[in-house]
Enzyme design. Structure first.
Site, short mmCIF file in Angstrom:
data_model
loop_
_atom_site.label_atom_id
_atom_site.label_comp_id
_atom_site.label_asym_id
_atom_site.label_seq_id
_atom_site.Cartn_x
_atom_site.Cartn_y
_atom_site.Cartn_z
N ASP A 8 -1.11 -13.54 5.33
CA ASP A 8 -1.33 -12.38 4.47
C ASP A 8 -0.02 -12.07 3.76
OD1 ASP A 8 -0.10 -9.80 6.14
OD2 ASP A 8 -1.00 -11.29 7.47
N GLU A 98 -2.86 1.65 10.14
CA GLU A 98 -1.84 1.50 11.18
C GLU A 98 -0.89 2.68 11.29
OE1 GLU A 98 1.31 -1.43 9.77
OE2 GLU A 98 -0.41 -2.10 8.59
#
Length: 324
Positions: A8, A98
């Site tokens: 990613d 997150e």
């Protein structure tokens, strides 16, 4: 266990030679598209996603969340979906959750996450949650998120839990990328559950009035008429993109699709016909008749459903039957 190699990236990775990345054995990539409701680096995603696709990689997009409430989550989802709509992605659309800087309660943050993930699915994408193992266990109610595919970041020698994708390093080296990069392994092939959204195709332009129905979102309406959430907000003077009332008359200037290509929805454990009817605007009778369903109150986990641009669903057992 068979694993699939992936990475990613975000603008921090700079210029990437995607052909070299592909030759290094990378099969999929998630590219950061948006953050919050405004992101200055969106151009990085729009420049790199087509290049990665051309190099033969599976490409998904992710959104870095800053929300703490359902209303904020819906607004961020509308922004994300609108931002990636011009790219024909073939891997999941991801909620990257997150942080909880606003210190939302576990139930509130989980409600918001579900609202975001539902919006992704409503727009025709495979929805995925990315988060850290500790954050999932402590800041969210994992039991309510089990229906969604899961991507876990955990930099240990072993994952130590169930997940669909494991981000096991943030300091990998890949040919074609000059900086360190996140490394991932997927434990399942998402080819059969790839996104169903493609770039806009040639269509006829029309101006009409649309009446908001139960279950509608601006992103869903925008997709139907081949316009954008931003255009609908501007045209109708909408203050909160995440909240539209049933019965509201919306002016819609866009393109009505002439493409009848059917699209796929992979039924997950716990899905019901009534839930799919609500999501896609079909009817229980249609689904029952099309698929000769006997025990149709609870769909089998491995059934695949396809639906046209008009929201009509057909279901088939996942045994390789093509429906398009």
């Amino acid at each position: 266990m068979t694993t699939i190699k992936g990475i990613d990236v975000s603008h921090w990775q700079g210029v990437i030679n995607w052909n070299k990345v592909a030759k290094d054995g990378v099969k999929f990539v998630f590219i950061k598209a948006t953050e919050g409701t405004s992101y200055s680096k969106l151009s990085y995603f729009k420049e790199n996603a087509p290049k990665a696709l051309s190099a033969g990689l599976k490409v998904g997009a992710y959104h870095y969340a800053k929300f703490a409430t359902v209303a904020e989550a819906k607004a961020e989802a509308a922004y994300f979906i609108d931002s990636i709509s011009s790219i024909g992605l073939n891997y999941p659309a991801v909620l990257d959750l997150e942080e909880n800087k606003k210190k939302a309660k576990k139930k509130t943050l989980t409600d918001a996450a579900i609202a975001f993930l539902e919006a992704i699915e409503d727009a025709g994408h495979t929805a995925m949650l990315y988060t850290g193992n500790s954050f999932l266990e402590n800041a969210l109610d994992e039991s309510r998120l089990k229906k969604y595919t899961l991507w876990i970041a955990r930099y240990n020698s072993t994952l130590g839990r169930s997940a669909d994708i494991w981000q096991h390093s943030d300091s990998g080296k890949i040919n074609g990328i000059s900086t360190k990069v996140d490394l991932n392994v997927a434990y399942r092939d998402f080819t059969d559950t790839e996104n169903t959204v493609s770039p806009p195709n040639t269509s006829s332009t029309s101006t009409t009035t649309y009446t908001v129905k139960k279950g509608d979102t601006l992103s869903l309406i925008a997709k139907k008429y081949k316009t954008t959430v931003k255009a609908l907000v501007s045209l109708n003077g909408i203050k909160d993109p995440g909240k539209i009332n049933i019965g509201l008359k919306l002016k819609v200037t866009g393109s009505v699709s002439t493409n009848s290509t059917k699209k796929y929805h992979t039924v997950k454990s716990g899905d019901t016909v009534s839930a799919l009817v609500k999501r896609y605007g079909s009817s229980t009778a249609q689904i029952k008749n099309w698929n000769s369903l006997k025990n149709w109150s609870l769909l089998k986990k491995r059934w695949r459903c396809n639906f046209s641009d008009l929201g009509i669903i057909q279901c088939h057992q996942a045994i390789g039957i093509k429906t398009t």
